[in-house]
Design a protein around this motif. Structure first.
Motif, PDB file in Angstrom:
ATOM      1  N   UNK A  39       0.718  -1.455   0.188  1.00  0.00           N
ATOM      2  CA  UNK A  39       0.018   0.133   0.127  1.00  0.00           C
ATOM      3  C   UNK A  39       1.048   1.367   0.359  1.00  0.00           C
ATOM      4  N   UNK A  40       2.071   0.813   0.606  1.00  0.00           N
ATOM      5  CA  UNK A  40       3.011   3.062   0.985  1.00  0.00           C
ATOM      6  C   UNK A  40       3.356   3.295  -0.318  1.00  0.00           C
ATOM      7  N   UNK A  41       4.146   1.878  -1.037  1.00  0.00           N
ATOM      8  CA  UNK A  41       4.969   1.866  -2.022  1.00  0.00           C
ATOM      9  C   UNK A  41       3.942   2.230  -3.282  1.00  0.00           C
ATOM     10  N   UNK A  42       3.174   2.024  -3.442  1.00  0.00           N
ATOM     11  CA  UNK A  42       2.327   1.790  -4.648  1.00  0.00           C
ATOM     12  C   UNK A  42       2.059   3.154  -4.586  1.00  0.00           C
ATOM     13  N   UNK A  43       1.203   4.011  -3.420  1.00  0.00           N
ATOM     14  CA  UNK A  43       0.624   4.784  -2.595  1.00  0.00           C
ATOM     15  C   UNK A  43       1.420   5.845  -3.631  1.00  0.00           C
ATOM     16  N   UNK A  44       2.702   5.795  -2.860  1.00  0.00           N
ATOM     17  CA  UNK A  44       3.976   6.642  -3.874  1.00  0.00           C
ATOM     18  C   UNK A  44       3.345   6.871  -5.433  1.00  0.00           C
ATOM     19  N   UNK A  45       3.583   5.709  -5.451  1.00  0.00           N
ATOM     20  CA  UNK A  45       3.681   5.415  -7.347  1.00  0.00           C
ATOM     21  C   UNK A  45       3.355   6.254  -7.846  1.00  0.00           C
ATOM     22  N   UNK A  46       1.666   6.144  -7.220  1.00  0.00           N
ATOM     23  CA  UNK A  46       0.442   6.577  -8.221  1.00  0.00           C
ATOM     24  C   UNK A  46       0.587   7.900  -7.590  1.00  0.00           C
ATOM     25  N   UNK A  47       1.238   8.713  -6.267  1.00  0.00           N
ATOM     26  CA  UNK A  47       1.358  10.426  -6.293  1.00  0.00           C
ATOM     27  C   UNK A  47       1.579  10.628  -6.999  1.00  0.00           C
ATOM     28  N   UNK A  48       2.266  10.567  -7.913  1.00  0.00           N
ATOM     29  CA  UNK A  48       4.085  10.403  -8.969  1.00  0.00           C
ATOM     30  C   UNK A  48       2.678  10.731 -10.292  1.00  0.00           C
ATOM     31  N   UNK A  49       1.709   9.636 -10.231  1.00  0.00           N
ATOM     32  CA  UNK A  49       1.004  10.711 -11.800  1.00  0.00           C
ATOM     33  C   UNK A  49       0.141  10.867 -11.778  1.00  0.00           C
ATOM     34  N   UNK A  50       0.238  12.346 -12.006  1.00  0.00           N
ATOM     35  CA  UNK A  50      -0.902  13.524 -12.662  1.00  0.00           C
ATOM     36  C   UNK A  50      -2.123  13.217 -12.721  1.00  0.00           C
ATOM     37  N   UNK A  51      -2.843  13.434 -11.875  1.00  0.00           N
ATOM     38  CA  UNK A  51      -4.489  12.979 -12.178  1.00  0.00           C
ATOM     39  C   UNK A  51      -5.132  13.862 -13.575  1.00  0.00           C
ATOM     40  N   UNK A  52      -4.273  14.700 -13.763  1.00  0.00           N
ATOM     41  CA  UNK A  52      -4.680  14.483 -15.814  1.00  0.00           C
ATOM     42  C   UNK A  52      -5.057  13.506 -16.790  1.00  0.00           C
ATOM     43  N   UNK A  53      -4.169  12.594 -16.012  1.00  0.00           N
ATOM     44  CA  UNK A  53      -4.526  11.549 -16.795  1.00  0.00           C
ATOM     45  C   UNK A  53      -5.359  10.708 -16.315  1.00  0.00           C
ATOM     46  N   UNK A  54      -6.180  11.005 -15.776  1.00  0.00           N
ATOM     47  CA  UNK A  54      -7.440  10.569 -15.039  1.00  0.00           C
ATOM     48  C   UNK A  54      -8.906  11.342 -15.444  1.00  0.00           C
ATOM     49  N   UNK A  55      -8.392  12.506 -15.873  1.00  0.00           N
ATOM     50  CA  UNK A  55      -9.744  13.616 -16.376  1.00  0.00           C
ATOM     51  C   UNK A  55      -9.997  12.851 -17.846  1.00  0.00           C
ATOM     52  N   UNK A  56      -8.196  13.133 -17.613  1.00  0.00           N
ATOM     53  CA  UNK A  56      -8.222  12.898 -19.883  1.00  0.00           C
ATOM     54  C   UNK A  56      -9.244  11.363 -19.788  1.00  0.00           C
ATOM     55  N   UNK A  57      -9.159  10.319 -19.315  1.00  0.00           N
ATOM     56  CA  UNK A  57     -10.147   9.815 -19.527  1.00  0.00           C
ATOM     57  C   UNK A  57     -11.620   8.437 -19.402  1.00  0.00           C
ATOM     58  N   UNK A  58     -11.597  10.042 -18.667  1.00  0.00           N
ATOM     59  CA  UNK A  58     -13.258  10.595 -18.324  1.00  0.00           C
ATOM     60  C   UNK A  58     -13.635  11.374 -18.974  1.00  0.00           C
ATOM     61  N   UNK A  59     -12.796  12.348 -19.593  1.00  0.00           N
ATOM     62  CA  UNK A  59     -13.111  13.364 -20.979  1.00  0.00           C
ATOM     63  C   UNK A  59     -14.052  11.982 -22.322  1.00  0.00           C
ATOM     64  N   UNK A  60     -12.816  11.086 -21.699  1.00  0.00           N
ATOM     65  CA  UNK A  60     -12.902  10.107 -23.477  1.00  0.00           C
ATOM     66  C   UNK A  60     -13.886   9.236 -23.478  1.00  0.00           C
ATOM     67  N   UNK A  61     -14.880   8.938 -22.361  1.00  0.00           N
ATOM     68  CA  UNK A  61     -15.302   8.380 -22.040  1.00  0.00           C
ATOM     69  C   UNK A  61     -15.075   6.890 -21.085  1.00  0.00           C
ATOM     70  N   UNK A  62     -14.333   7.187 -20.495  1.00  0.00           N
ATOM     71  CA  UNK A  62     -14.010   6.185 -19.751  1.00  0.00           C
ATOM     72  C   UNK A  62     -14.729   6.546 -18.138  1.00  0.00           C
ATOM     73  N   UNK A  63     -14.738   4.900 -17.497  1.00  0.00           N
ATOM     74  CA  UNK A  63     -15.407   4.941 -16.311  1.00  0.00           C
ATOM     75  C   UNK A  63     -13.611   5.554 -14.902  1.00  0.00           C
ATOM     76  N   UNK A  64     -14.219   5.451 -13.702  1.00  0.00           N
ATOM     77  CA  UNK A  64     -12.637   5.444 -13.048  1.00  0.00           C
ATOM     78  C   UNK A  64     -11.871   4.497 -13.227  1.00  0.00           C
ATOM     79  N   UNK A  65     -12.956   3.488 -13.080  1.00  0.00           N
ATOM     80  CA  UNK A  65     -11.898   1.636 -13.625  1.00  0.00           C
ATOM     81  C   UNK A  65     -10.665   0.990 -14.278  1.00  0.00           C
ATOM     82  N   UNK A  66     -11.954   2.084 -15.715  1.00  0.00           N
ATOM     83  CA  UNK A  66     -11.672   2.285 -17.236  1.00  0.00           C
ATOM     84  C   UNK A  66     -10.311   2.437 -16.667  1.00  0.00           C
TER      85      UNK A  66
END
Length: 293
Positions: free
Chosen positions: A170-197
């Motif tokens: 949890x700690x190690x992967x949490x630190x990796x996810x923090x370094x990934x910009x949230x813009x990637x999630x938002x861009x995927x949602x704009x393209x029609x993806x759900x949160x899990x997709x």
């Protein structure tokens, strides 16, 4: 002046190379020595009269007719059926890594993307749990496992190893996810993806070096564990590390040290191959976890 400057980098390179070679020699000597000794008899490898007997195989030549012998490997793998412990280890390691990474990636992503305060406290609780000695945690599991007739089985040790390993993932992967910009999630949602997709098709491919790095550390935890597997597994379900300890014997029963030496080499060699195979992913994963953005 210029010649002095030209000589300086070369001297630094020579000194650096010499230091690296010395470090590699010192670090690799124990394994090379154990590998060499695994093809000798006990009288040579543990000779008190002359340590050079381990080099030339004096007693090995007298007892077997050759300076090298595979008796240690034959005794460990065939006579003592060390292959059963190897299979048990593979089963425990595989399921521990898969379960730990599955919950670790999902939990680490959820905590990294959550803006609530409870995410921090959950990580703190996980850190305290991870810092506790393994033997303390195992002792707490013993009573219910005995009462529910779960002691001695492989799934039991897998459950405990996952529980111990989960805070780390949890700690190690949490630190990796923090370094990934949230813009990637938002861009995927704009393209029609759900949160899990978005998590599956966009974030995980970017996170792959971090997942491999975390998975390797989880693998090492389960592969090298002694406290959990020795206390929770019966003799027929032992993994490799407790089995190696069993070859050494006890105060009441004499063991065969050369069986243990051969088993140590057999258990260490896959780790060396694994680290060499995934070295690029490990370096890139650790680097990604250490750099912001």
């Amino acid at each position: 002046m210029s010649s002095a400057l030209d000589r300086s980098p070369r001297s630094v390179v020579i000194l650096s190379s010499a230091f690296v070679l010395l470090w590699v020699a010192v670090a690799s000597f124990p394994f090379i020595w154990t590998l060499w000794g695994s093809f000798k008899v006990q009288g040579d490898f543990f000779s008190k009269a002359d340590w050079r007997n381990a080099l030339w195989g004096t007693r090995t030549l007298i007892e077997t007719g050759s300076t090298f012998t595979g008796a240690g490997y034959d005794g460990a793998w065939v006579q003592e059926e060390f292959w059963r412990a190897a299979i048990n280890t593979l089963i425990v390691v595989f399921f521990t890594v898969i379960i730990s990474l599955t919950f670790g990636t999902l939990g680490g992503y959820a905590l990294a993307r959550s803006g609530r305060k409870y995410a921090f406290w959950l990580l703190m609780i996980a850190l305290v749990f991870r810092a506790m000695p393994h033997i303390t945690l195992v002792s707490g599991y013993l009573l219910p496992f005995f009462e529910w007739n779960l002691w001695g089985h492989l799934p039991t040790s897998i459950i405990v190893l996952v529980a111990i390993n989960q805070p780390f993932t949890l700690w190690m992967l949490h630190s990796f996810f923090l370094n990934i910009p949230k813009d990637l999630d938002e861009s995927a949602k704009v393209d029609g993806c759900t949160q899990f997709q978005a998590f599956r098709h966009v974030i995980i491919p970017v996170m792959w070096p971090g997942v491999i790095t975390t998975g390797l550390f989880s693998f090492l935890l389960a592969y090298n564990d002694f406290a959990v597997t020795s206390m929770l597994l019966s003799e027929e379900n032992r993994t490799m590390v407790p089995a190696i300890a069993g070859f050494l014997g006890s105060t009441l029963e004499e063991g065969n040290v050369m069986f243990a030496v051969a088993a140590v080499v057999s258990a260490t060699a896959p780790l060396f191959v694994l680290v060499m195979f995934f070295q690029r992913q490990i370096v890139s994963g650790l680097t990604a976890g250490a750099v912001k953005g």
